[in-house]
Scaffold this motif. Structure first.
Motif, mmCIF file in Angstrom:
data_model
loop_
_atom_site.group_PDB
_atom_site.id
_atom_site.type_symbol
_atom_site.label_atom_id
_atom_site.label_comp_id
_atom_site.label_asym_id
_atom_site.label_seq_id
_atom_site.Cartn_x
_atom_site.Cartn_y
_atom_site.Cartn_z
ATOM 1 N N ARG A 46 0.808 -1.215 0.000
ATOM 2 C CA ARG A 46 0.000 0.000 0.000
ATOM 3 C C ARG A 46 0.843 1.268 0.000
ATOM 4 N N VAL A 47 2.105 1.160 0.381
ATOM 5 C CA VAL A 47 2.904 2.369 0.565
ATOM 6 C C VAL A 47 3.959 2.577 -0.517
ATOM 7 N N ALA A 48 4.052 1.680 -1.477
ATOM 8 C CA ALA A 48 5.119 1.781 -2.477
ATOM 9 C C ALA A 48 5.068 3.107 -3.226
ATOM 10 N N PHE A 49 3.884 3.640 -3.474
ATOM 11 C CA PHE A 49 3.769 4.876 -4.252
ATOM 12 C C PHE A 49 4.267 6.114 -3.499
ATOM 13 N N PRO B 231 -10.000 -0.475 5.964
ATOM 14 C CA PRO B 231 -8.662 -0.994 6.243
ATOM 15 C C PRO B 231 -7.755 -1.105 5.021
ATOM 16 N N ARG B 232 -8.306 -1.102 3.826
ATOM 17 C CA ARG B 232 -7.470 -1.201 2.633
ATOM 18 C C ARG B 232 -6.930 0.155 2.179
ATOM 19 N N LEU B 233 -7.437 1.221 2.758
ATOM 20 C CA LEU B 233 -6.989 2.563 2.400
ATOM 21 C C LEU B 233 -5.682 2.884 3.115
ATOM 22 N N THR B 234 -4.695 3.370 2.395
ATOM 23 C CA THR B 234 -3.411 3.740 2.993
ATOM 24 C C THR B 234 -3.614 4.914 3.946
ATOM 25 N N ARG B 235 -3.026 4.812 5.139
ATOM 26 C CA ARG B 235 -3.251 5.837 6.149
ATOM 27 C C ARG B 235 -1.932 6.185 6.846
ATOM 28 N N GLY B 236 -1.815 7.451 7.243
ATOM 29 C CA GLY B 236 -0.589 7.921 7.871
ATOM 30 C C GLY B 236 -0.846 8.719 9.127
ATOM 31 N N LEU B 237 0.194 8.816 9.943
ATOM 32 C CA LEU B 237 0.163 9.619 11.165
ATOM 33 C C LEU B 237 1.086 10.808 10.969
ATOM 34 N N VAL B 238 0.562 12.020 11.159
ATOM 35 C CA VAL B 238 1.359 13.237 11.055
ATOM 36 C C VAL B 238 1.972 13.507 12.427
ATOM 37 N N PRO C 163 -0.717 3.316 11.631
ATOM 38 C CA PRO C 163 -0.451 3.910 10.319
ATOM 39 C C PRO C 163 0.402 3.021 9.434
ATOM 40 N N ASP C 164 0.303 3.277 8.139
ATOM 41 C CA ASP C 164 1.180 2.645 7.160
ATOM 42 C C ASP C 164 2.423 3.481 6.915
ATOM 43 N N PHE C 165 2.372 4.769 7.255
ATOM 44 C CA PHE C 165 3.512 5.662 7.063
ATOM 45 C C PHE C 165 3.417 6.807 8.062
ATOM 46 N N LEU C 166 4.523 7.539 8.211
ATOM 47 C CA LEU C 166 4.567 8.749 9.027
ATOM 48 C C LEU C 166 4.808 9.950 8.123
ATOM 49 N N ALA C 167 4.219 11.076 8.489
ATOM 50 C CA ALA C 167 4.520 12.362 7.855
ATOM 51 C C ALA C 167 5.125 13.242 8.944
ATOM 52 N N TYR C 168 6.443 13.479 8.860
ATOM 53 C CA TYR C 168 7.206 14.036 9.982
ATOM 54 C C TYR C 168 7.599 15.487 9.746
ATOM 55 N N ASP C 169 7.568 16.273 10.809
ATOM 56 C CA ASP C 169 8.039 17.660 10.785
ATOM 57 C C ASP C 169 9.524 17.677 10.441
ATOM 58 N N VAL C 170 9.890 18.356 9.350
ATOM 59 C CA VAL C 170 11.286 18.359 8.910
ATOM 60 C C VAL C 170 12.203 18.993 9.949
ATOM 61 N N ALA D 68 11.064 3.879 12.547
ATOM 62 C CA ALA D 68 10.008 3.542 11.589
ATOM 63 C C ALA D 68 10.610 3.125 10.251
ATOM 64 N N ARG D 69 11.622 3.844 9.787
ATOM 65 C CA ARG D 69 12.240 3.512 8.501
ATOM 66 C C ARG D 69 12.948 2.156 8.553
ATOM 67 N N ARG D 70 13.542 1.823 9.692
ATOM 68 C CA ARG D 70 14.180 0.508 9.809
ATOM 69 C C ARG D 70 13.166 -0.617 9.706
ATOM 70 N N ARG D 71 11.928 -0.326 10.042
ATOM 71 C CA ARG D 71 10.853 -1.310 9.916
ATOM 72 C C ARG D 71 10.200 -1.248 8.539
ATOM 73 N N ASP D 72 10.811 -0.511 7.610
ATOM 74 C CA ASP D 72 10.276 -0.346 6.258
ATOM 75 C C ASP D 72 8.973 0.433 6.227
ATOM 76 N N MET D 73 8.735 1.263 7.236
ATOM 77 C CA MET D 73 7.604 2.179 7.207
ATOM 78 C C MET D 73 8.088 3.492 6.581
ATOM 79 N N PRO D 74 7.516 3.933 5.470
ATOM 80 C CA PRO D 74 7.964 5.179 4.853
ATOM 81 C C PRO D 74 7.783 6.376 5.779
ATOM 82 N N VAL D 75 8.733 7.297 5.714
ATOM 83 C CA VAL D 75 8.648 8.558 6.435
ATOM 84 C C VAL D 75 8.673 9.684 5.406
ATOM 85 N N LEU D 76 7.567 10.406 5.300
ATOM 86 C CA LEU D 76 7.524 11.619 4.504
ATOM 87 C C LEU D 76 7.848 12.776 5.429
#
Length: 252
Positions: A20-23, A170-177, A201-208, A219-227
């Motif tokens: 779900r997160v490859a894109f 549950p099939r919709l990709t979801r993230g935590l800001v 979440p499937d990914f995190l959106a993090y304050d730069v 999170a990245r070590r667990r292969d969870m994308p971080v935007l």
């Protein structure tokens, strides 16, 4: 390396769905569309500009009276329109007649924006919901996305939003800001872990401004994308490149 006491529940509860997160990886996302230079944020024009250069789009949704999702960042109309007061106090039909400042565009509904994007570029939808009643807005977002064909994800600071979509879509990709700004170390760490477990979440959106971050790195070590948001200059871009998988940016 010592194992964190949070590691086991982290693996059991918050394991990401890789397909779900490859894109999300290796893309650039225009923050509130590609705005500036006379183009207003979260507008149809800003979305068209991002599509024209092939960049993903990040947008915000707020609930009108009754829960209808409108693409708008602020909870009040004052900054970006000629009107004032809370957006949530206006009926959807009334908001359809409110123009974005300096434009001929009316406030867009989420359904309109989805039709405009039509799957041409990836889309991130930040659900602007407090800790009160999130249900009507989440329902509106889910309904708008029914049948949508294209890469899309929802995200929110509020972990209850993530939990709602985990339970109801549950099939919709979801993230935590996430932002660590202004949060004491121990309290902030506990809050982030609890939010992660609650939101699933499937990914995190993090304050730069918080990068590099131990929480984001785990999170990245667990292969969870971080935007990361909001990338506005070369220094932030360098941090994003080193410590995240994709920037959410605004041009200078």
């Amino acid at each position: 390396m010592r194992s964190s006491p949070f590691a086991l529940p982290d693996r059991l509860i918050a394991t990401p769905a890789e397909k779900r997160v490859a894109f999300l990886r290796g893309r650039s996302f225009a923050h509130r569309g590609l705005h500036g230079a006379g183009v207003i944020e979260n507008s149809r024009a800003a979305f068209r500009a991002a599509i024209a250069v092939g960049h993903g789009i990040e947008c915000d949704v707020q609930a009108a009276q009754g829960g209808e999702a409108f693409v708008f960042h602020d909870d009040t109309l004052d900054r970006l329109t000629g009107e004032s007061g809370a957006l949530a106090d206006r009926a959807a039909a009334t908001l359809d007649t409110v123009a974005l400042s300096g434009t001929d565009e009316m406030l867009p509904r989420l359904t309109e924006m989805l039709a405009l994007v039509s799957g041409r570029v990836p889309l991130l939808i930040e659900v602007k919901a407090g800790h009160g009643g999130i249900g009507p807005l989440c329902v509106s977002v889910r309904r708008a996305l029914e049948g949508y064909r294209g890469p899309v994800a929802v995200m929110s600071f509020n972990p209850e939003v993530g939990r709602w979509f985990a339970d109801h879509a549950p099939r919709l990709t979801r993230g935590l800001v996430v932002s660590e700004q202004g949060k004491p170390r121990l309290r902030g760490t506990a809050e982030r872990w609890l939010s992660l477990w609650r939101a699933r979440p499937d990914f995190l959106a993090y304050d730069v401004r918080d990068l590099p971050s131990r929480f984001a790195a785990r999170a990245r070590r667990r292969d969870m994308p971080v935007l990361t948001w909001t990338v506005r200059d070369a220094a932030a871009e360098a941090r994003a490149t080193a410590h995240a998988d994709a920037p959410i940016y605004e041009r200078p």
